[in-house]
Design a protein around this motif. Structure first.
Motif, PDB file in Angstrom:
ATOM      1  N   SER A   1       2.715  17.693   0.629  1.00 54.49           N
ATOM      2  CA  SER A   1       4.170  17.598   0.610  1.00 54.49           C
ATOM      3  C   SER A   1       4.680  16.785  -0.575  1.00 54.49           C
ATOM      4  O   SER A   1       5.883  16.707  -0.804  1.00 54.49           O
ATOM      5  N   ASN A   2       3.734  16.141  -1.313  1.00 54.35           N
ATOM      6  CA  ASN A   2       4.080  15.290  -2.451  1.00 54.35           C
ATOM      7  C   ASN A   2       5.055  14.191  -2.036  1.00 54.35           C
ATOM      8  O   ASN A   2       5.974  13.835  -2.772  1.00 54.35           O
ATOM      9  N   MET A   3       4.822  13.665  -0.834  1.00 51.21           N
ATOM     10  CA  MET A   3       5.643  12.572  -0.329  1.00 51.21           C
ATOM     11  C   MET A   3       4.763  11.362  -0.061  1.00 51.21           C
ATOM     12  O   MET A   3       3.591  11.491   0.312  1.00 51.21           O
ATOM     13  N   GLY A   4       5.344  10.179  -0.244  1.00 49.61           N
ATOM     14  CA  GLY A   4       4.613   8.948  -0.004  1.00 49.61           C
ATOM     15  C   GLY A   4       5.475   7.934   0.724  1.00 49.61           C
ATOM     16  O   GLY A   4       6.708   8.029   0.742  1.00 49.61           O
TER      17      GLY A   4
ATOM     18  N   ALA B   1       0.861  -1.184   0.000  1.00 51.62           N
ATOM     19  CA  ALA B   1       0.000   0.000   0.000  1.00 51.62           C
ATOM     20  C   ALA B   1       0.894   1.229   0.000  1.00 51.62           C
ATOM     21  O   ALA B   1       2.075   1.158   0.359  1.00 51.62           O
ATOM     22  N   LEU B   2       0.330   2.347  -0.403  1.00 54.32           N
ATOM     23  CA  LEU B   2       1.076   3.597  -0.475  1.00 54.32           C
ATOM     24  C   LEU B   2       0.311   4.683   0.266  1.00 54.32           C
ATOM     25  O   LEU B   2      -0.824   5.005  -0.081  1.00 54.32           O
ATOM     26  N   VAL B   3       0.928   5.232   1.324  1.00 54.20           N
ATOM     27  CA  VAL B   3       0.353   6.358   2.062  1.00 54.20           C
ATOM     28  C   VAL B   3       0.914   7.638   1.461  1.00 54.20           C
ATOM     29  O   VAL B   3       2.128   7.763   1.296  1.00 54.20           O
ATOM     30  N   VAL B   4       0.038   8.585   1.139  1.00 51.23           N
ATOM     31  CA  VAL B   4       0.469   9.819   0.472  1.00 51.23           C
ATOM     32  C   VAL B   4      -0.053  11.038   1.221  1.00 51.23           C
ATOM     33  O   VAL B   4      -1.205  11.069   1.650  1.00 51.23           O
ATOM     34  N   GLN B   5       0.828  12.045   1.367  1.00 50.82           N
ATOM     35  CA  GLN B   5       0.394  13.359   1.820  1.00 50.82           C
ATOM     36  C   GLN B   5       0.553  14.301   0.627  1.00 50.82           C
ATOM     37  O   GLN B   5       1.668  14.732   0.311  1.00 50.82           O
ATOM     38  N   PRO B   6      -0.546  14.594  -0.064  1.00 52.49           N
ATOM     39  CA  PRO B   6      -0.479  15.379  -1.305  1.00 52.49           C
ATOM     40  C   PRO B   6       0.189  16.738  -1.146  1.00 52.49           C
ATOM     41  O   PRO B   6       0.890  17.198  -2.045  1.00 52.49           O
TER      42      PRO B   6
ATOM     43  N   GLY C   1       5.239  12.772  -9.972  1.00 50.32           N
ATOM     44  CA  GLY C   1       6.283  13.486  -9.242  1.00 50.32           C
ATOM     45  C   GLY C   1       6.370  13.149  -7.767  1.00 50.32           C
ATOM     46  O   GLY C   1       7.085  13.825  -7.017  1.00 50.32           O
ATOM     47  N   LEU C   2       5.682  12.109  -7.328  1.00 47.12           N
ATOM     48  CA  LEU C   2       5.675  11.752  -5.907  1.00 47.12           C
ATOM     49  C   LEU C   2       7.036  11.199  -5.473  1.00 47.12           C
ATOM     50  O   LEU C   2       7.622  10.372  -6.164  1.00 47.12           O
ATOM     51  N   SER C   3       7.534  11.672  -4.336  1.00 45.92           N
ATOM     52  CA  SER C   3       8.751  11.112  -3.736  1.00 45.92           C
ATOM     53  C   SER C   3       8.334   9.981  -2.813  1.00 45.92           C
ATOM     54  O   SER C   3       7.651  10.217  -1.806  1.00 45.92           O
ATOM     55  N   VAL C   4       8.718   8.763  -3.162  1.00 41.79           N
ATOM     56  CA  VAL C   4       8.271   7.581  -2.419  1.00 41.79           C
ATOM     57  C   VAL C   4       9.407   7.016  -1.585  1.00 41.79           C
ATOM     58  O   VAL C   4      10.527   6.834  -2.063  1.00 41.79           O
ATOM     59  N   MET C   5       9.094   6.744  -0.317  1.00 42.57           N
ATOM     60  CA  MET C   5      10.057   6.136   0.590  1.00 42.57           C
ATOM     61  C   MET C   5       9.542   4.771   1.019  1.00 42.57           C
ATOM     62  O   MET C   5       8.341   4.590   1.232  1.00 42.57           O
ATOM     63  N   THR C   6      10.446   3.809   1.117  1.00 44.25           N
ATOM     64  CA  THR C   6      10.118   2.493   1.648  1.00 44.25           C
ATOM     65  C   THR C   6      10.824   2.359   2.984  1.00 44.25           C
ATOM     66  O   THR C   6      12.050   2.349   3.039  1.00 44.25           O
ATOM     67  N   LEU C   7      10.065   2.301   4.065  1.00 45.13           N
ATOM     68  CA  LEU C   7      10.628   2.302   5.404  1.00 45.13           C
ATOM     69  C   LEU C   7      10.393   0.982   6.105  1.00 45.13           C
ATOM     70  O   LEU C   7       9.454   0.255   5.796  1.00 45.13           O
ATOM     71  N   ASP C   8      11.256   0.707   7.073  1.00 43.52           N
ATOM     72  CA  ASP C   8      11.117  -0.482   7.898  1.00 43.52           C
ATOM     73  C   ASP C   8      10.173  -0.150   9.037  1.00 43.52           C
ATOM     74  O   ASP C   8      10.532   0.621   9.931  1.00 43.52           O
TER      75      ASP C   8
END
Length: 219
Positions: free
Chosen positions: A86-89, A79-84, A188-195
Motif C-alpha cells: 500500500s506504500n503506507m507507513g 520506529a516506522l511500520v511499513v506495508q510495502p 514515495g512512502l505516505s507516512v502517518m504519525t498516530l496517537d
C-alpha cells in the motif's frame, strides 16, 4: 585479640561468599550483521530477516500473504511500520509494544553474568536480567549476547505498558557492512504519525485488524 581478629576475618569471608555477583550494563550494539530471527510473543510466532547496523535495525517479514517492514531508528527516537503493497507507513515510539524489545533498549539494562557458551556460531555471555530502563520499559529473564552487542537469544517477560512474554533466537548470522538505504523509508512512502493511545490506524492496517477479529469470532 588474635582470636577476635580471626573471627572478624571469617565473618567478612562468609559475607563475601554469600554476596551475589555484581550486575553490569549489557553490551552496547556496535556490530553490523544480518540474521534470521525467530520470535514468539505471548505464543504467537513470527519469522523475520533482520539487518542491523550499530543499533539501527530493519525487520522484514511476511504475514497472511503480505510483506511487513519495520525500521527501527534509536538515533531518531522512533520506529516506522511499513506495508510495502500500500506504500503506507506509520511512525511509532520505540516503547510501543508493536516495536518489541530492541538492542539499544536492552543495552540500557543491567544483568548478572551466568556464564559463556556458543550459539549460532557466536560466543555469547548469558545474563540474568531483572531491570527497568529510565523510560519505564523493563525485562525479567535471560539474554545471550556477544561482546559487541548481538543479542542472539532472549527469554523472559517485558514490563510496563503492553507487557508480554517473549522468546527470540537469531540464526544464520552474517557479519558485515549493511547498506544505509536499508534504514531509510522507501521512496514515495505516505507516512502517518498516530496517537497510539487512541488506537487509530490507517486503512491498510485497519483491514488486517478487522480480518483478525472476524477469524477470532465464534462460529
Amino acid at each position: 585479640m588474635m582470636a577476635l581478629s580471626r573471627s572478624v576475618l571469617l565473618g567478612l569471608g562468609l559475607l563475601l561468599i554469600a554476596r551475589p555477583a555484581w550486575a553490569e550494563k549489557l553490551p552496547v550494539p556496535v556490530a553490523t550483521f544480518s540474521a534470521a530471527q525467530n520470535l514468539n510473543v505471548d505464543g504467537v510466532a513470527l519469522s523475520a530477516r533482520i539487518f542491523h547496523d550499530k543499533g539501527l535495525e530493519r525487520r522484514e517479514s511476511r504475514v497472511d500473504g503480505l510483506n511487513n517492514l519495520l525500521i527501527i531508528r534509536p538515533d531518531q527516537g522512533e520506529a516506522l511500520v511499513v506495508q510495502p503493497e500500500s506504500n503506507m507507513g506509520m511512525k511509532l515510539p520505540l516503547t510501543d509494544p508493536e516495536v518489541g524489545m530492541v538492542a539499544s533498549s536492552l543495552a540500557q539494562l543491567s544483568g548478572t553474568r551466568e556464564g559463556s557458551e556458543t550459539l549460532s556460531g557466536e560466543t555469547v555471555t548469558r545474563y540474568r536480567v531483572q531491570d527497568i530502563t529510565p523510560d519505564g520499559a523493563g525485562f525479567d529473564g535471560r539474554v545471550w549476547v556477544t561482546r559487541d552487542g548481538i543479542y542472539v537469544k532472549m527469554e523472559g517477560r517485558t514490563s510496563g505498558e503492553g507487557a508480554v512474554s517473549i522468546a527470540m533466537t537469531l540464526t544464520d548470522i552474517r557479519r558485515g557492512p549493511q547498506d544505509p538505504a536499508l534504514f531509510t523509508p522507501p521512496a514515495g512512502l505516505s507516512v502517518m504519525t498516530l496517537d497510539p493511545i487512541e488506537g487509530r490506524m490507517p486503512p491498510a492496517f485497519q483491514a488486517d485488524k478487522e480480518k483478525a477479529a472476524k477469524e477470532g469470532a465464534p462460529k
